[in-house]
Design an enzyme around this catalytic site. Structure first.
Site, PDB file in Angstrom:
ATOM      1  N   ARG A 196       0.848  -1.207   0.000  1.00 22.16           N
ATOM      2  CA  ARG A 196       0.000   0.000   0.000  1.00 22.16           C
ATOM      3  C   ARG A 196       0.885   1.260   0.000  1.00 22.16           C
ATOM      4  O   ARG A 196       1.089   1.902  -1.014  1.00 22.16           O
ATOM      5  CB  ARG A 196      -0.935  -0.034   1.234  1.00 22.16           C
ATOM      6  CG  ARG A 196      -2.148   0.863   1.109  1.00 22.16           C
ATOM      7  CD  ARG A 196      -1.879   2.303   1.432  1.00 22.16           C
ATOM      8  NE  ARG A 196      -1.342   2.496   2.770  1.00 22.16           N
ATOM      9  CZ  ARG A 196      -0.846   3.645   3.195  1.00 22.16           C
ATOM     10  NH1 ARG A 196      -0.822   4.697   2.398  1.00 22.16           N
ATOM     11  NH2 ARG A 196      -0.336   3.747   4.406  1.00 22.16           N
ATOM     12  N   ASP A 197       1.450   1.569   1.126  1.00 20.99           N
ATOM     13  CA  ASP A 197       2.258   2.787   1.261  1.00 20.99           C
ATOM     14  C   ASP A 197       3.473   2.751   0.332  1.00 20.99           C
ATOM     15  O   ASP A 197       3.860   3.757  -0.258  1.00 20.99           O
ATOM     16  CB  ASP A 197       2.711   2.907   2.724  1.00 20.99           C
ATOM     17  CG  ASP A 197       3.075   4.330   3.114  1.00 20.99           C
ATOM     18  OD1 ASP A 197       3.194   5.181   2.228  1.00 20.99           O
ATOM     19  OD2 ASP A 197       3.247   4.571   4.312  1.00 20.99           O
ATOM     20  N   HIS A 221       3.865   4.523  12.991  1.00 16.25           N
ATOM     21  CA  HIS A 221       4.113   4.432  11.545  1.00 16.25           C
ATOM     22  C   HIS A 221       5.151   5.509  11.239  1.00 16.25           C
ATOM     23  O   HIS A 221       4.842   6.695  11.238  1.00 16.25           O
ATOM     24  CB  HIS A 221       2.786   4.687  10.804  1.00 16.25           C
ATOM     25  CG  HIS A 221       2.910   4.686   9.312  1.00 16.25           C
ATOM     26  ND1 HIS A 221       2.369   3.686   8.529  1.00 16.25           N
ATOM     27  CD2 HIS A 221       3.490   5.558   8.448  1.00 16.25           C
ATOM     28  CE1 HIS A 221       2.624   3.955   7.252  1.00 16.25           C
ATOM     29  NE2 HIS A 221       3.295   5.085   7.178  1.00 16.25           N
ATOM     30  N   HIS A 271       8.399   7.310   9.194  1.00 15.90           N
ATOM     31  CA  HIS A 271       9.121   7.514   7.935  1.00 15.90           C
ATOM     32  C   HIS A 271      10.557   7.907   8.241  1.00 15.90           C
ATOM     33  O   HIS A 271      10.840   8.553   9.252  1.00 15.90           O
ATOM     34  CB  HIS A 271       8.432   8.583   7.087  1.00 15.90           C
ATOM     35  CG  HIS A 271       7.254   8.053   6.327  1.00 15.90           C
ATOM     36  ND1 HIS A 271       7.033   8.315   5.010  1.00 15.90           N
ATOM     37  CD2 HIS A 271       6.239   7.238   6.721  1.00 15.90           C
ATOM     38  CE1 HIS A 271       5.927   7.706   4.615  1.00 15.90           C
ATOM     39  NE2 HIS A 271       5.411   7.051   5.632  1.00 15.90           N
ATOM     40  N   CYS A 307       7.692  10.478  -0.049  1.00 14.89           N
ATOM     41  CA  CYS A 307       6.955  11.556   0.575  1.00 14.89           C
ATOM     42  C   CYS A 307       6.715  12.581  -0.522  1.00 14.89           C
ATOM     43  O   CYS A 307       7.662  13.148  -1.051  1.00 14.89           O
ATOM     44  CB  CYS A 307       7.790  12.160   1.702  1.00 14.89           C
ATOM     45  SG  CYS A 307       7.189  13.756   2.213  1.00 14.89           S
ATOM     46  N   ASN A 314       9.234   4.933   4.171  1.00 14.16           N
ATOM     47  CA  ASN A 314       8.976   4.300   5.468  1.00 14.16           C
ATOM     48  C   ASN A 314      10.261   3.648   5.973  1.00 14.16           C
ATOM     49  O   ASN A 314      11.171   3.349   5.197  1.00 14.16           O
ATOM     50  CB  ASN A 314       7.927   3.201   5.294  1.00 14.16           C
ATOM     51  CG  ASN A 314       6.553   3.742   4.955  1.00 14.16           C
ATOM     52  OD1 ASN A 314       5.754   4.042   5.828  1.00 14.16           O
ATOM     53  ND2 ASN A 314       6.275   3.892   3.669  1.00 14.16           N
TER      54      ASN A 314
END
Ligand code: ZN
Length: 323
Positions: free
Chosen positions: A21-22, A215, A217, A248, A257
Site C-alpha cells: 500500500r504505502d 508508523h 518515515h 513523501c 517508510n
C-alpha cells in the site's frame, strides 16, 4: 505515573508490512496484481503476520490501488495473515467488507493543512465522515477491527509543530468510534526520539486503555531511533515497508517508510521477537528493485546483518586506513 522506561520494553512486537500500500502507491510502474500476490506470499512465508495490502480509494486518484478488490479476494489465507486496508469513505468500506478485509485503517491528519492537501477537507470534516464509516463497519461487519491512524502526529510539513491538544482531540474522536488501537504516523519524517517519548508518555497518561502503534518515515534518517523511543514507551505495534519503499510527495527523492527488514533486524538484535524469518525477509526485499525499477533503501540488504561474520584473513588489510 508511568514505570521506568525499560520496564515497558515489549518482548514481542507485531510488525505490519505496508509495502503493497504505502510502498507502491506512488511508484510510477504499475505493479501487476500477480506481482503483488507473489510478494505477499513471500512476506507470509517469511512469517509476517500483518499486511496492509491495499487501499480502497477511487482508482483515478491512486491507479496503483485500482486492483484492491481482486487483490484482496486472492490473498493467501493459509498462513493466518491479518490483512488490512486503508480507506477514506463509505464506498471504500463497502468494497473492503465485501472483499473480506480483516482490519480497516481510517486516517486523518492531525493538522488541517495536511488533511486539506491530502483529502481536500478539514480534519473535523474528515472525522465526521469517518464516524459514519465506523458506524457502517460496526453494523455490517462487527468482526472487522477498526484502527485509527493519525497522520502528521509529530509535525506537519505546512504548519510545523502540531500541538498535543490536536492529537488528543482527534484521538477522542477515534475512541468515540470504538477504536482501541491508534497508530501515530510521522508522515513526513519530522519526529525526533525525545519527542516520540514525550508524546507517547503524555498520550498514555491521557488514554490508558489505548493500544499504540507507530508508523514512521525515515525521511531524515531518524526512523529507527524513533522506533526505539517508541519501544521504551511500550509500543508493540509498528508499521514498516519492505525495502523502505514509500516516498513523501512533499520531499521528492526523500527516503520512505522505515524498512521492514531494518526494523526486524534491530528488534532481533535487541532480543525482541517478531515471528519473522529475517533471511527470508531480506530475500523478499531483494526482489523489489526488479518490480519498481529502481534501487531500494535498506541498510541490511546493503550491508548485511550484524551476525553475517566475515572470514578473518589473519593479516591486517593493507589498504585499511584505520577509521
Ligand atoms: Zn507511510
Amino acid at each position: 505515573m508511568h514505570s521506568a522506561p525499560d520496564a515497558a520494553i515489549p518482548r514481542r512486537v507485531i510488525v505490519t508490512d505496508v509495502v503493497c500500500r504505502d510502498g507502491f502507491q506512488d511508484e510510477k510502474r504499475i505493479i501487476a496484481t500477480t506481482e503483488k500476490l507473489a510478494l505477499i506470499v513471500r512476506l507470509a512465508e517469511a512469517g509476517v503476520s500483518s499486511i496492509e495490502a491495499t487501499s480502497f480509494v477511487h482508482p483515478k486518484v491512486v491507479p496503483q490501488m485500482a486492483d484492491a478488490d481482486t487483490l484482496l479476494a486472492r490473498v493467501p489465507r493459509e498462513y493466518g495473515v491479518r490483512y488490512s486496508a486503508l480507506l477514506p469513505n463509505l464506498r471504500g468500506a463497502e468494497r473492503a467488507v465485501a472483499a473480506g478485509i480483516d482490519e480497516i485503517h481510517l486516517v486523518v491528519s492531525a493538522s488541517d493543512s495536511h488533511n486539506q492537501a491530502n483529502l481536500n477537507r478539514t480534519t473535523a470534516q474528515s472525522l465526521a465522515q469517518l464516524a459514519e464509516v465506523a458506524a457502517y463497519v460496526r453494523r455490517a461487519a462487527p468482526e472487522v477491527e477498526l484502527v485509527g491512524t493519525l497522520a502528521t502526529a509529530f509535525g506537519c510539513p505546512f504548519e510545523g509543530d502540531v500541538p498535543l491538544e490536536r492529537l488528543c482531540w482527534a484521538i477522542e474522536h477515534f475512541r468515540a468510534m470504538g477504536m482501541t488501537c491508534v497508530v501515530l504516523a510521522d508522515t513526513t519524517g519530522m519526529a525526533n526520539p525525545l519527542q516520540v517519548g514525550r508524546t507517547l508518555r503524555a498520550l498514555r497518561a491521557r488514554f490508558p486503555l489505548v493500544e499504540w502503534g507507530l508508523h514512521l518515515h525515515n525521511t531524515r534518517g531518524l526512523g529507527l531511533a524513533n522506533a526505539y523511543a517508541g519501544l521504551l514507551e511500550g509500543v508493540a505495534r509498528f508499521d514498516a515497508s519492505l525495502g523502505g519503499l514509500g516516498g513523501c510527495p512533499f520531499a521528492p527523492g526523500a527516503t520512505g517508510n522505515i524498512a521492514t527488514e531494518d526494523l526486524v533486524h534491530m528488534l532481533h538484535e535487541m532480543g525482541i521477537a517478531t515471528g519473522i524469518d529475517l533471511d527470508a525477509l531480506i530475500a523478499a526485499a531483494r526482489t523489489l528493485p526488479a518490480l519498481v525499477g529502481h534501487p531500494i533503501e535498506s541498510a541490511v540488504v546493503r550491508g548485511g546483518k550484524t551476525r553475517d561474520l566475515h572470514p578473518f584473513a589473519g593479516v591486517p588489510l593493507a589498504q585499511s586506513a584505520g577509521c
